[in-house]
Write a protein that holds these residues in place. Structure first.
Motif, mmCIF file in Angstrom:
data_model
loop_
_atom_site.group_PDB
_atom_site.id
_atom_site.type_symbol
_atom_site.label_atom_id
_atom_site.label_comp_id
_atom_site.label_asym_id
_atom_site.label_seq_id
_atom_site.Cartn_x
_atom_site.Cartn_y
_atom_site.Cartn_z
ATOM 1 N N SER A 91 0.844 -1.187 0.000
ATOM 2 C CA SER A 91 0.000 0.000 0.000
ATOM 3 C C SER A 91 0.878 1.236 0.000
ATOM 4 O O SER A 91 1.863 1.310 0.722
ATOM 5 N N ALA A 92 0.512 2.148 -0.880
ATOM 6 C CA ALA A 92 1.342 3.334 -1.055
ATOM 7 C C ALA A 92 0.461 4.540 -1.312
ATOM 8 O O ALA A 92 -0.638 4.444 -1.834
ATOM 9 N N GLU A 93 0.993 5.660 -0.900
ATOM 10 C CA GLU A 93 0.354 6.950 -1.122
ATOM 11 C C GLU A 93 1.075 7.586 -2.313
ATOM 12 O O GLU A 93 2.296 7.572 -2.355
ATOM 13 N N VAL A 94 0.338 8.111 -3.269
ATOM 14 C CA VAL A 94 1.005 8.776 -4.382
ATOM 15 C C VAL A 94 0.956 10.274 -4.157
ATOM 16 O O VAL A 94 -0.116 10.847 -3.951
ATOM 17 N N VAL A 95 2.113 10.896 -4.151
ATOM 18 C CA VAL A 95 2.160 12.352 -4.006
ATOM 19 C C VAL A 95 2.881 12.915 -5.219
ATOM 20 O O VAL A 95 3.506 12.186 -5.981
ATOM 21 N N THR A 96 2.785 14.196 -5.401
ATOM 22 C CA THR A 96 3.468 14.834 -6.522
ATOM 23 C C THR A 96 4.732 15.497 -6.011
ATOM 24 O O THR A 96 4.710 16.194 -4.996
ATOM 25 N N HIS A 97 5.813 15.236 -6.719
ATOM 26 C CA HIS A 97 7.082 15.847 -6.328
ATOM 27 C C HIS A 97 6.953 17.363 -6.441
ATOM 28 O O HIS A 97 6.592 17.871 -7.500
ATOM 29 N N PRO A 98 7.205 18.087 -5.368
ATOM 30 C CA PRO A 98 6.989 19.536 -5.398
ATOM 31 C C PRO A 98 7.868 20.243 -6.433
ATOM 32 O O PRO A 98 7.467 21.270 -6.978
#
Lengths: 258, 387
Positions: free
Chosen positions: A235-242
């Protein structure tokens, strides 16, 4: 030159390692292959550098079937950074780099002045010129990878395939290697374990699971929490590289399904 | 890149000496790294010079070795006899006995020693690269034990009697080839794939099998002849050397060394691993198959005339690599020359040390080889087989 895996299928001992894999690597593009262990990434790559012969389907370069070319001819077009293990003989760095010219030279023909310049330019580009006289067996993992990459450049290929090139490298060398690939002006197909590095380095990503391509496309379209859970069981959270805007995964240490 | 760590490795750019120093050390001497020495001989003129020195040494060794023995002949006389024999010149009647010793007994023997030394070294280099194992030697593929079985079978059964004195040699050669074929057949995988590890393991396993067969033959043999034949073939010797066998051995060894040298780059690539070789345009299985045929023929011929002389094919390749580096186009020139010189001296020691009895060559090569081998492994600057 573009590279195309066209319905690639590899069957060994009745088990199919890769089934009907179709994937395009456009000219000058960097395409990553990801997937869990044993999903057939390396097998697919081996067909490109011709250690394996596909049971069905083909690897095409600009539409031409690679298996119609001699090994020598395809080595002039495709360079590979493989996972070949221990070497027993202590070649020097410059000797290994010079062997990149092997597909272009007949028999034992010596390197000409232009070819020696090529070797030196490749060593300069990878920052290993000062290691030229060192034996390869005395190098660290990061140095060795750079030597192999320099050899691949000396080969003057149009296409570069790499099998887990970031293995055994520290973070800095991982980043350096992948940013090098981005700027290398080659058609690149690279197998990677690290999804975040793949997302940052690749124009497109193909995801393999049990030998089949289950997703392909731009990193932000492919790397979703759902896919990572289904394919990798994590399980993983996808975030956007700032900074770059690439998708990045944050893993949680609890198994999925819980 | 990581400048801090590597900066010490760089050869420091030396500013030109301020004081006039006509005998400034050459650049290579300033960098005390092991790589520098190997790099030193990378230049063709220097390699050529090294080979010229070795060649001269070989010539000198041959003349000296021909002169020494139960009857000592001075080098100038040796040269005179050799010249007389080659040019059809004449010698005094009182010298006839010495002349015959020199020309009919010692010369073929010393030449055979040089040839076999060269051949074993070259084959050792090739085998180590093709099976990617620093501990491999020409006999790792079961050739020597196969040859012994062949030789012993001929001795015991009296087969091949039509061939006269060559019967045992022919038996040994057939045995060597049979062993190679067996090793190949047993280790070849799907589609003729020849994995290096499988080749080595099959060779070792079959060697044990052949030795067992040999023991059985000896055990049931009616006389001691089989035992001495086995001793001869496992320890080696040039006692049976004659002009008769020399042309064939010369042709095979010279051709073998030349062909191996022509495959130098292929050997370089094979040594780097099969995947690397393929990606650089060399089919590893095909090349290994061709090499196996070549190596078996050359080794088979050598074993047939001299038995299985251990250590030469193992040590000389490593010694050559220590001097000129791993690149086969250099190793395959230096190793045969050095091997020839080495073998001539070993044979000389074998026939003079305990004269009039002859020591088996394998005893001498082991006496020299074992310490050298251990010394090699313990040397820090020479990375032995990557470990």
């Amino acid at each position: 030159m573009d590279l195309q895996l066209d319905g690639l299928t590899v069957v060994t001992d009745g088990r199919s390692l890769v089934s009907e894999l179709s994937l395009d690597v456009p000219s000058g593009g960097v395409v990553g292959l990801v997937g869990p262990n044993g999903s057939g990434k390396s097998t697919a790559l081996r067909c490109v550098y011709r250690t394996l012969r596909p049971s069905a389907g083909a690897v095409r370069i600009d539409g031409d079937d690679l298996s119609g070319l001699s090994l020598r001819r395809s080595a002039q077009l495709v360079a590979a950074m493989t996972q070949d293990g221990a070497v027993d003989l202590d070649f020097t760095v410059e000797e290994v780099v010079a062997l990149g010219r092997a597909p272009h030279l007949r028999g034992n023909a010596a390197l000409g002045p232009r070819e020696r310049e090529l070797c030196e330019a490749a060593m300069d580009r990878l920052g290993i010129r000062h290691l030229a006289a060192r034996g390869v067996l005395s190098l660290s993992g990061g140095e060795r990878q750079r030597v192999l990459l320099a050899r691949a450049l000396t080969q003057e290929p149009r296409i570069l395939v790499l099998d887990e090139p970031t293995n055994h490298l520290d973070v800095r060398h991982q980043v350096e290697l992948l940013s090098f690939l981005r700027g290398a002006d080659l058609t690149v197909l690279v197998v990677l374990h690290d999804l975040n590095l793949a997302a940052a380095a690749c124009d497109r990503i193909g995801v393999l699971s049990e030998g089949r391509l289950v997703a392909s496309g731009a990193p932000e379209d492919v790397l979703t929490a759902g896919l990572v859970r289904d394919v990798f069981g994590v399980s993983a959270e996808v975030v956007t590289h700032p900074g770059s805007g690439d998708p990045q995964l944050l893993y949680s240490l609890t198994p999925t399904g819980g | 890149m990581n400048e801090r760590t590597y900066v010490t490795e760089r050869p420091i750019a030396m500013s030109p000496p301020v004081t006039a120093e006509p005998t400034a050390a050459p650049p290579a001497a300033q960098a005390p790294r092991t790589g520098s020495r190997r790099r030193f001989f990378a230049s063709p003129p220097r390699l050529f010079a090294l080979c010229a020195v070795l060649g001269a040494l070989l010539l000198l060794s041959v003349v000296v070795a021909i002169g020494l023995g139960a009857a000592v002949v001075a080098p100038e006389d040796t040269v005179r006899y050799l010249w007389a024999a080659l040019s059809g010149g004449s010698i005094g009647a009182d010298e006839l006995t010495t002349y015959r010793i020199v020309w009919e007994i010692r010369t073929p023997r010393v030449l055979l020693a040089a040839l076999v030394g060269a051949g074993l070294s070259a084959v050792g280099v090739a085998v180590q690269a093709m099976v990617r194992n620093a501990l491999a030697d020409p006999f790792v593929l079961g050739v020597s034990s196969g040859a012994s079985v062949g030789a012993v079978l001929v001795t015991v059964t009296g087969g091949l009697a039509v061939l006269g004195i060559h019967a045992v040699s022919v038996g040994a050669f057939v045995g060597a080839l049979a062993a190679s074929v067996l090793v190949y057949a047993a280790s070849a995988g799907r589609g003729g794939a020849l994995s290096p590890l499988r080749l080595v393991l099959t060779g070792v396993a079959l060697s044990f099998g052949f030795q067992a067969v040999m023991s059985v033959i000896v055990y049931f043999a009616p006389d001691g002849e089989a035992t001495s034949t086995i001793l001869h073939w496992t320890l080696g010797g040039f006692g049976a050397a004659s002009w008769g066998a020399l042309p064939l051995v010369t042709a095979v060894v010279v051709l073998g060394v030349v062909l191996l040298h022509r495959s130098s780059r292929a050997l370089d690539l094979l040594a780097l691993g099969d995947e690397t070789a393929t990606s650089l345009g060399i089919g590893p299985d095909r090349h290994r198959r061709l090499l196996l045929v070549l190596v078996s023929l050359v080794t088979g011929v050598m074993v047939a005339v001299s038995g299985a002389i251990a250590f030469v094919g193992l040590i000389l390749p490593h010694l050559a690599r220590m001097v000129v580096g791993a690149t086969h186009s250099r190793v395959l020139v230096v190793a045969p020359l050095a091997g020839a010189v080495f073998m001539v001296w070993v044979d000389l020691v074998a026939r003079t040390l305990a004269a009039p009895r002859e020591l088996p060559l394998g005893v001498i090569t082991a006496l020299v080889g074992v310490p050298v081998f251990i010394g090699l492994m313990r040397r820090k600057s020479y990375v032995f087989g990557g470990r």
